[in-house]
Design a protein around this motif. Structure first.
Motif, PDB file in Angstrom:
ATOM      1  N   TRP A 498      -3.300  15.674  10.805  1.00 13.32           N
ATOM      2  CA  TRP A 498      -3.643  14.689   9.983  1.00 13.32           C
ATOM      3  C   TRP A 498      -4.118  13.742  10.535  1.00 13.32           C
ATOM      4  O   TRP A 498      -3.289  12.847  11.234  1.00 13.32           O
ATOM      5  CB  TRP A 498      -2.591  14.469   9.057  1.00 13.32           C
ATOM      6  CG  TRP A 498      -2.143  15.763   8.116  1.00 13.32           C
ATOM      7  CD1 TRP A 498      -2.428  15.923   7.059  1.00 13.32           C
ATOM      8  CD2 TRP A 498      -1.134  16.810   8.507  1.00 13.32           C
ATOM      9  NE1 TRP A 498      -1.862  17.288   6.455  1.00 13.32           N
ATOM     10  CE2 TRP A 498      -1.035  17.760   7.274  1.00 13.32           C
ATOM     11  CE3 TRP A 498      -0.776  17.068   9.677  1.00 13.32           C
ATOM     12  CZ2 TRP A 498      -0.429  18.772   7.453  1.00 13.32           C
ATOM     13  CZ3 TRP A 498       0.101  18.403   9.725  1.00 13.32           C
ATOM     14  CH2 TRP A 498       0.113  19.128   8.584  1.00 13.32           C
ATOM     15  N   ILE A 499      -5.203  13.167  10.436  1.00 22.75           N
ATOM     16  CA  ILE A 499      -5.679  12.038  11.015  1.00 22.75           C
ATOM     17  C   ILE A 499      -5.639  10.794  10.148  1.00 22.75           C
ATOM     18  O   ILE A 499      -5.825  11.020   8.712  1.00 22.75           O
ATOM     19  CB  ILE A 499      -7.203  12.074  11.245  1.00 22.75           C
ATOM     20  CG1 ILE A 499      -7.658  10.737  12.106  1.00 22.75           C
ATOM     21  CG2 ILE A 499      -8.404  12.525  10.271  1.00 22.75           C
ATOM     22  CD1 ILE A 499      -9.081  10.988  12.676  1.00 22.75           C
ATOM     23  N   LEU A 500      -5.055   9.477  10.390  1.00 22.95           N
ATOM     24  CA  LEU A 500      -4.856   8.361   9.736  1.00 22.95           C
ATOM     25  C   LEU A 500      -6.265   7.547   9.950  1.00 22.95           C
ATOM     26  O   LEU A 500      -6.619   7.308  10.694  1.00 22.95           O
ATOM     27  CB  LEU A 500      -3.661   7.681  10.122  1.00 22.95           C
ATOM     28  CG  LEU A 500      -2.364   8.217   9.515  1.00 22.95           C
ATOM     29  CD1 LEU A 500      -1.995   9.687   9.711  1.00 22.95           C
ATOM     30  CD2 LEU A 500      -1.110   7.336  10.124  1.00 22.95           C
ATOM     31  N   LEU A 501      -6.794   7.345   8.788  1.00 21.79           N
ATOM     32  CA  LEU A 501      -7.927   6.550   8.500  1.00 21.79           C
ATOM     33  C   LEU A 501      -7.823   5.140   7.952  1.00 21.79           C
ATOM     34  O   LEU A 501      -7.044   5.209   6.908  1.00 21.79           O
ATOM     35  CB  LEU A 501      -9.117   6.953   8.117  1.00 21.79           C
ATOM     36  CG  LEU A 501      -9.605   8.510   8.382  1.00 21.79           C
ATOM     37  CD1 LEU A 501     -10.644   9.219   7.594  1.00 21.79           C
ATOM     38  CD2 LEU A 501     -10.070   8.509   9.869  1.00 21.79           C
ATOM     39  N   PRO A 502      -8.082   3.931   8.462  1.00 25.03           N
ATOM     40  CA  PRO A 502      -7.899   2.937   7.854  1.00 25.03           C
ATOM     41  C   PRO A 502      -8.458   2.785   6.291  1.00 25.03           C
ATOM     42  O   PRO A 502      -9.521   3.154   6.162  1.00 25.03           O
ATOM     43  CB  PRO A 502      -8.655   1.640   8.712  1.00 25.03           C
ATOM     44  CG  PRO A 502      -8.458   2.237  10.103  1.00 25.03           C
ATOM     45  CD  PRO A 502      -8.755   3.872  10.003  1.00 25.03           C
ATOM     46  N   ARG A 503      -7.709   2.377   5.404  1.00 20.56           N
ATOM     47  CA  ARG A 503      -8.087   2.283   4.193  1.00 20.56           C
ATOM     48  C   ARG A 503      -9.286   1.244   3.980  1.00 20.56           C
ATOM     49  O   ARG A 503      -9.167  -0.049   4.756  1.00 20.56           O
ATOM     50  CB  ARG A 503      -7.083   1.645   3.299  1.00 20.56           C
ATOM     51  CG  ARG A 503      -5.750   2.637   3.050  1.00 20.56           C
ATOM     52  CD  ARG A 503      -4.667   1.931   2.168  1.00 20.56           C
ATOM     53  NE  ARG A 503      -3.526   2.933   1.971  1.00 20.56           N
ATOM     54  CZ  ARG A 503      -3.397   3.640   1.064  1.00 20.56           C
ATOM     55  NH1 ARG A 503      -4.355   4.068   0.127  1.00 20.56           N
ATOM     56  NH2 ARG A 503      -2.431   4.411   1.257  1.00 20.56           N
ATOM     57  N   GLY A 504     -10.360   1.671   3.276  1.00 24.74           N
ATOM     58  CA  GLY A 504     -11.505   0.912   3.513  1.00 24.74           C
ATOM     59  C   GLY A 504     -12.553   1.178   4.408  1.00 24.74           C
ATOM     60  O   GLY A 504     -13.556   0.747   4.673  1.00 24.74           O
TER      61      GLY A 504
END
Length: 541
Positions: A498-504
């Motif tokens: 699961w990759i975590l992407l900055p919101r926005g």
């Protein structure tokens, strides 16, 4: 790490405030997978960071607004690249998320921030807020990731969530500064005669073109005929002889007479030498040197106890083509899939049940691959030296790829990975930068080698390598020492990412089609190769 690698990847944030980010965003194209949307947990509510970022920077330029049709991480449910599909999930749906000790991954994340905070306003804001988090408070760190990021499960281009998780380590081998038996195999630095051409700027087709050399860069000349090839300063480049599908889109070349040729293969380097490359040290085992090249870094211990630490510097541009060990039935013991010039390691049912840690004589277990040892290793050519014993025969290793090193000034801590920061044992991973940008947090769910116990933890993508290819692909850094080597060689398990992407963060265009690509079907030409392009690591045409 056979890293060329092993070089660096970062994601450009949404609400990007820089031309680099805006350019990367324009390449992110969407693909819709309606069936997957039904399987995913509802995405967490997105936080609109546009106003906050605008206030912080005092700008509201076109570069800071998402391109038409683009979605934002935290709002888009699914998007795709040529290699992977990303589906939004809640953090509660990530197995083991609530049980992880995030304080162990926090130093690695802050290390990534030293690079990421220069990648645009979005990442700078995230990393600035990270400095205010209590580094010893596990709940505070977990809350930071949950509020600043959205989780997306990575699936391959056949929509499968399972991939391969292997391990690597920093090897240590005996060596010397001076040539002499048994230390007869050179550890080369980057050759001074290696030239680079940008594959994106080469004309299509397989003809021969004229080119000039400007510094270390090869520039194709347009409007010239074959009659002009003999002019001073011009060289002939045969496009049919080169490979254009390197991740960084760089073609490695050399000059021979009036021609530009692909840089030397391993066999050519061993039998002709590399007179334009500095020798950093000499080692006694060609096989140990080869493993160090695949690992991407290492330590060379001198007779007096001194340690020379080396890290990846460059690669010869040839594809990674190892000699795979064969099973009794004649099939490779490491199932692979060839995609272009890349080899992707595959799992089969036997991998889950067999004791892959038991390495038989005659094989090399490295980064998940079981390789055949060369039948015989003999002397190689070292410029200015006479072979210590016997005629020059070469190492016997058939892989044409070859890694060049540089001395690392850091005597302590982990080796420096492709992202340019020291690796953290247990929390840094190597990835395929096409599907997972370097520097980004990635939650890995797999099993511990040997015991089979769940291994579920937040890691940071900080390295890559020629042997690490595939969408759902992670290579877990175990550190250095004998135990790290044993664990790394044993590690080959199924896993999910699961990759975590900055919101926005600007991602792909919103899903608009319910069509599902059939397994093995063609990939849409409109999809980008890289989730987030980054010069030197992964770029699109």
């Amino acid at each position: 790490m056979m890293t060329t690698s092993q070089p660096q990847q970062q994601r450009r944030p949404q609400q990007p405030r820089g031309r680099t980010l805006a350019c990367a965003l324009r390449w992110s194209v969407a693909a819709a997978i309606a069936s997957l949307a039904g399987c995913a947990a509802p995405p967490p509510a997105a936080t609109d960071t546009s106003a906050a970022n605008t206030a912080a920077t005092g700008t509201d330029s076109a570069a800071s607004r998402p391109p038409p049709g683009a979605s934002l991480a935290g709002q888009a449910r699914t998007f795709s690249t040529q290699l992977a599909t990303y589906t939004s999930v809640s953090f509660d749906a990530v197995p083991g998320w609530s049980r992880d000790d995030f304080s162990e991954s926090w130093p690695a994340f802050l290390g990534s921030c030293k690079v990421l905070n220069g990648r645009g306003a979005e990442w700078k804001s995230v990393c600035d807020r990270a400095l205010k988090v209590d580094s010893k408070n596990n709940n505070a760190i977990r809350g930071f990731f949950e509020s600043e990021f959205s989780a997306y499960q990575i699936r391959d281009d056949d929509r499968r969530p399972d991939g391969v998780v292997t391990g690597y380590f920093e090897p240590e081998i005996a060596g010397a500064r001076q040539y002499g038996a048994p230390f007869i195999y050179p550890v080369y630095g980057q050759p001074e005669d290696m030239l680079f051409a940008d594959a994106r700027k080469l004309p299509p087709g397989n003809g021969t073109v004229a080119a000039r050399v400007e510094g270390r860069n090869v520039v194709v000349q347009t409007g010239l005929s074959t009659r002009d090839m003999g002019a001073p300063g011009l060289y002939a480049l045969d496009l049919s002889a080169i490979s254009r599908d390197t991740l960084d889109r760089k073609v490695r070349l050399r000059i021979e007479g009036k021609q530009l040729l692909p840089y030397y293969t391993r066999e050519e380097i061993e039998t002709k030498g590399a007179p334009n490359a500095k020798v950093l040290a000499f080692v006694s085992s060609a096989t140990a040197l080869y493993e160090m090249q695949i690992q991407g870094s290492g330590r060379i211990r001198m007779a007096n106890g001194d340690i020379v630490r080396v890290a990846y510097a460059e690669q010869n541009g040839q594809p990674f083509r190892p000699t795979l060990a064969q099973a009794a039935n004649g099939k490779p013991r490491s199932p692979v899939k060839v995609r272009g010039s890349s080899i992707e390691l595959q799992l089969d049912d036997g991998d889950d049940d067999s004791d892959i840690g038991a390495v038989a004589d005659g094989t090399i277990r490295t980064r998940g691959f079981t390789l055949a040892r060369p039948v015989a290793s003999g002397p190689v050519v070292v410029p200015g030296r006479r072979p210590a014993a016997g005629a020059v025969t070469g190492s016997g290793i058939k892989d044409p790829s070859y890694v060049f090193f540089k001395e690392s000034p850091s005597p302590v801590g982990g080796p420096v990975g492709a992202f340019g920061v020291p690796l953290s044992a247990g929390r840094s991973i190597a990835v395929d930068p096409r599907s997972t940008p370097l520097g980004y947090p990635v939650f890995v769910s797999t099993r511990t080698p040997g015991s089979g116990a769940p291994m579920q933890r937040l890691t940071i993508a900080q390295d890559t390598g020629g042997a690490i290819r595939g969408a759902v692909r992670a290579d877990y850094f175990f550190g250095n020492g004998q135990q790290a080597a044993t664990n790394a060689r044993r590690m080959k398990e199924r896993g999910q990412l699961w990759i975590l992407l900055p919101r926005g963060l600007a991602v792909a265009q919103a899903a608009v089609s319910s069509a599902i690509r059939t397994r093995g079907g063609p990939v849409g030409a409109n999809l980008p190769q890289c989730l987030v392009p980054s010069e030197g690591t992964c770029v699109d045409d």
